[in-house]
Scaffold this motif. Structure first.
Motif, PDB file in Angstrom:
ATOM      1  N   TRP A 216     -37.287 -19.289  27.685  1.00  0.00           N
ATOM      2  CA  TRP A 216     -35.982 -18.637  27.695  1.00  0.00           C
ATOM      3  C   TRP A 216     -34.970 -19.353  26.803  1.00  0.00           C
ATOM      4  O   TRP A 216     -34.268 -18.726  26.004  1.00  0.00           O
ATOM      5  CB  TRP A 216     -35.463 -18.557  29.135  1.00  0.00           C
ATOM      6  CG  TRP A 216     -34.125 -17.901  29.257  1.00  0.00           C
ATOM      7  CD1 TRP A 216     -32.929 -18.506  29.470  1.00  0.00           C
ATOM      8  CD2 TRP A 216     -33.844 -16.499  29.173  1.00  0.00           C
ATOM      9  NE1 TRP A 216     -31.907 -17.571  29.532  1.00  0.00           N
ATOM     10  CE2 TRP A 216     -32.443 -16.331  29.350  1.00  0.00           C
ATOM     11  CE3 TRP A 216     -34.630 -15.367  28.966  1.00  0.00           C
ATOM     12  CZ2 TRP A 216     -31.826 -15.084  29.327  1.00  0.00           C
ATOM     13  CZ3 TRP A 216     -34.013 -14.120  28.937  1.00  0.00           C
ATOM     14  CH2 TRP A 216     -32.640 -13.993  29.116  1.00  0.00           C
ATOM     15  N   GLY A 217     -34.871 -20.674  26.915  1.00  0.00           N
ATOM     16  CA  GLY A 217     -33.913 -21.421  26.105  1.00  0.00           C
ATOM     17  C   GLY A 217     -34.177 -21.269  24.619  1.00  0.00           C
ATOM     18  O   GLY A 217     -33.245 -21.072  23.820  1.00  0.00           O
ATOM     19  N   ASN A 218     -35.454 -21.353  24.226  1.00  0.00           N
ATOM     20  CA  ASN A 218     -35.811 -21.199  22.816  1.00  0.00           C
ATOM     21  C   ASN A 218     -35.476 -19.799  22.311  1.00  0.00           C
ATOM     22  O   ASN A 218     -35.011 -19.626  21.177  1.00  0.00           O
ATOM     23  CB  ASN A 218     -37.308 -21.468  22.624  1.00  0.00           C
ATOM     24  CG  ASN A 218     -37.670 -22.931  22.840  1.00  0.00           C
ATOM     25  OD1 ASN A 218     -36.840 -23.813  22.670  1.00  0.00           O
ATOM     26  ND2 ASN A 218     -38.907 -23.181  23.241  1.00  0.00           N
ATOM     27  N   ILE A 219     -35.724 -18.783  23.143  1.00  0.00           N
ATOM     28  CA  ILE A 219     -35.446 -17.403  22.745  1.00  0.00           C
ATOM     29  C   ILE A 219     -33.947 -17.183  22.574  1.00  0.00           C
ATOM     30  O   ILE A 219     -33.501 -16.578  21.591  1.00  0.00           O
ATOM     31  CB  ILE A 219     -36.037 -16.429  23.786  1.00  0.00           C
ATOM     32  CG1 ILE A 219     -37.579 -16.458  23.740  1.00  0.00           C
ATOM     33  CG2 ILE A 219     -35.542 -15.002  23.549  1.00  0.00           C
ATOM     34  CD1 ILE A 219     -38.264 -15.675  24.845  1.00  0.00           C
ATOM     35  N   VAL A 220     -33.169 -17.664  23.525  1.00  0.00           N
ATOM     36  CA  VAL A 220     -31.708 -17.512  23.440  1.00  0.00           C
ATOM     37  C   VAL A 220     -31.166 -18.219  22.198  1.00  0.00           C
ATOM     38  O   VAL A 220     -30.258 -17.713  21.523  1.00  0.00           O
ATOM     39  CB  VAL A 220     -31.045 -18.049  24.727  1.00  0.00           C
ATOM     40  CG1 VAL A 220     -29.527 -18.126  24.560  1.00  0.00           C
ATOM     41  CG2 VAL A 220     -31.400 -17.166  25.916  1.00  0.00           C
ATOM     42  N   ASN A 221     -31.718 -19.365  21.872  1.00  0.00           N
ATOM     43  CA  ASN A 221     -31.314 -20.065  20.647  1.00  0.00           C
ATOM     44  C   ASN A 221     -31.533 -19.199  19.411  1.00  0.00           C
ATOM     45  O   ASN A 221     -30.706 -19.149  18.501  1.00  0.00           O
ATOM     46  CB  ASN A 221     -32.110 -21.367  20.487  1.00  0.00           C
ATOM     47  CG  ASN A 221     -31.409 -22.556  21.124  1.00  0.00           C
ATOM     48  OD1 ASN A 221     -30.198 -22.556  21.271  1.00  0.00           O
ATOM     49  ND2 ASN A 221     -32.174 -23.552  21.499  1.00  0.00           N
ATOM     50  N   GLY A 222     -32.697 -18.534  19.359  1.00  0.00           N
ATOM     51  CA  GLY A 222     -33.021 -17.689  18.216  1.00  0.00           C
ATOM     52  C   GLY A 222     -32.085 -16.498  18.102  1.00  0.00           C
ATOM     53  O   GLY A 222     -31.692 -16.094  16.993  1.00  0.00           O
ATOM     54  N   ILE A 223     -31.739 -15.920  19.237  1.00  0.00           N
ATOM     55  CA  ILE A 223     -30.810 -14.790  19.240  1.00  0.00           C
ATOM     56  C   ILE A 223     -29.439 -15.230  18.736  1.00  0.00           C
ATOM     57  O   ILE A 223     -28.816 -14.569  17.892  1.00  0.00           O
ATOM     58  CB  ILE A 223     -30.714 -14.199  20.661  1.00  0.00           C
ATOM     59  CG1 ILE A 223     -32.048 -13.535  21.046  1.00  0.00           C
ATOM     60  CG2 ILE A 223     -29.570 -13.191  20.765  1.00  0.00           C
ATOM     61  CD1 ILE A 223     -32.127 -13.100  22.492  1.00  0.00           C
ATOM     62  N   ASP A 224     -28.975 -16.359  19.242  1.00  0.00           N
ATOM     63  CA  ASP A 224     -27.660 -16.864  18.849  1.00  0.00           C
ATOM     64  C   ASP A 224     -27.620 -17.198  17.356  1.00  0.00           C
ATOM     65  O   ASP A 224     -26.659 -16.863  16.650  1.00  0.00           O
ATOM     66  CB  ASP A 224     -27.321 -18.096  19.690  1.00  0.00           C
ATOM     67  CG  ASP A 224     -25.916 -18.620  19.421  1.00  0.00           C
ATOM     68  OD1 ASP A 224     -24.960 -17.844  19.593  1.00  0.00           O
ATOM     69  OD2 ASP A 224     -25.787 -19.798  19.024  1.00  0.00           O
TER      70      ASP A 224
END
Length: 429
Positions: A216-224
């Motif tokens: 989840w953290g890695n995915i949110v980073n990519g979105i941001d």
């Protein structure tokens, strides 16, 4: 889950138990209704095969394509050189480029069984070309990561990341709370994975990243990052991290990982893993790992007593057919019936072949039990014998010191550990 989706893909994700969290349910659902959505999951090349623990993500990609969208399987040729630190107690061993390439060659084998790829390897020349069909794409992030200029990357990409925020992610925080070392190399992993999403959106119009809830953290980073750099609206969706009803990590057995490649885990062993599913998990696993209708999954999962064994056979056959083909599933079930119902020796059992040099003047039964994969060590094999859990040709083994010569192995012998694990031992032709 109270959200009621309109798109087929989101409906499948929710009904079958794939969905743990999503960054924007409504917006993603709307995008899925508007046209073909390219979505990706990344797979680092840490071994020559994926194991059953990755099967939930593979099935998500399969359902994505079956509901009309475009799956992208991203091989981590670049990120594997760093290693994902998420929820690990220590750093992954570093692999050489040749080892990584060999692992990718092995991992690729399984995807063709679950996804339909374009007939050639030509990559779409534009985002419009990507959206023309829902053929799967196989990509490797080494394509853009290997050539990065470090200073330019720090200036153009690194400035968008807050170290304070990165330290707050549970995958990092749990490691530091335990006072376990987190190298600068590993700390960069989440930046590289975020950059993957940016590049996939820029090059292929990718709108969605999926993965396990530990990502989840890695995915949110990519979105941001993608919003900041490209001003693109993209989404993330995670699946639950599965454990069996008795608390064991999904994909592990007494003998280690259950691999998806047939040369690392025989189809019979794969079939037997699913046949041995705990009663409480049958209905859930039918929904996640087969394509049977929801109603049938629920009916089979609700069976009780000895009837639940029929549901387990259906589960084993369906999952094995997807991974290894219908013939392998039929052969595995036939072998199981031969072994368990008739006491015979099935041709499809895991087989240990020995040469005359392997045997020499004789080989101990303890060595054979270990070599055949029925025990991890000589100590475990001896304990198995002492506790009357080991058999040879269905007769209890009583002496751990038994030694067999070539004459004794002139015809194949069957070794058993408990009631459910068996192997053949024979001389090589």
């Amino acid at each position: 889950m109270t959200y009621h989706p309109k798109s087929d893909f989101m409906r499948v994700m929710i009904e079958r138990g794939f969905l743990a969290d999503c960054t924007d349910y409504q917006a993603l659902d709307d995008a899925l209704l508007e046209g073909i959505v390219p979505a990706y999951i990344g797979f680092d090349a840490t071994a020559k095969s994926l194991h059953v623990g990755s099967l939930i993500q593979i099935m998500m990609l399969r359902w994505l394509q079956k509901t009309g969208h475009k799956p992208i399987t991203l091989m981590g040729g670049g990120t594997t050189k760093v290693g994902d630190p998420s929820f690990r107690a220590d750093e992954r061993p570093l692999l050489t480029p040749d080892q990584i390439d060999a692992n990718i060659d092995g991992i690729k084998q399984v995807f063709a069984k679950y996804l339909d790829y374009a007939e050639n390897d030509d990559k779409p020349s534009s985002n419009d070309a990507v959206a023309q069909n829902n053929d799967a794409l196989m990509l490797n992030n080494a394509e853009w990561l290997d050539g990065l200029n470090y200073l330019e990357f720090l200036r153009d990409i690194g400035r968008h990341f807050s170290v304070n925020r990165m330290l707050s992610f549970e995958s990092v925080k749990s490691r530091l709370d335990r006072e376990q070392s987190l190298s600068f190399l590993e700390f960069n992993y989440m930046i590289l994975q975020a950059y993957d999403f940016l590049e996939l959106n820029r090059r292929y119009g990718c709108l969605l990243q999926m993965g396990g809830s530990d990502q989840w953290g890695n995915i949110v980073n990519g979105i941001d990052l993608t919003r900041r750099v490209l001003d693109s609206e993209i989404y993330g969706l995670t699946s639950p991290l599965l454990t069996t009803s008795d608390g064991k990590k999904m994909g592990k057995s007494l003998n280690g990982a259950i691999w998806l490649n047939g040369d690392m885990c025989a189809p019979y062993e794969f079939w037997q893993f699913w046949r041995n599913t705990t009663d409480a998990d049958v209905g859930r696993f039918l929904k996640l790992y087969t394509e049977l209708p929801i109603e049938e999954c629920e009916r089979l999962g609700a069976l009780e007593g000895s009837n639940i064994n029929d549901a387990k056979i259906v589960l084993a056959n369906e999952v094995t057919t997807l991974c290894h083909g219908a013939e392998a599933a039929v052969a595995a079930e036939a072998t199981a019936r031969e072994v368990f119902e008739k006491g015979g020796v099935g041709d499809d059992l895991p087989t240990l072949e020995l040469t005359a040099d392997d045997i020499g003047d004789g080989i101990s039964i303890v060595q054979l039990i270990v070599k055949s994969g029925l025990a991890k060590s000589g100590k475990e094999a001896k304990r198995l014998i002492a506790e009357n859990g080991a058999k040879m040709d269905d007769a209890p083994l009583e002496q751990a010191g038994l030694v067999l010569d070539a004459a004794a192995l002139a015809t194949p012998i069957k070794l058993s550990a408990g009631k459910k694990r068996h192997a053949l031992v024979k001389l090589a032709d």
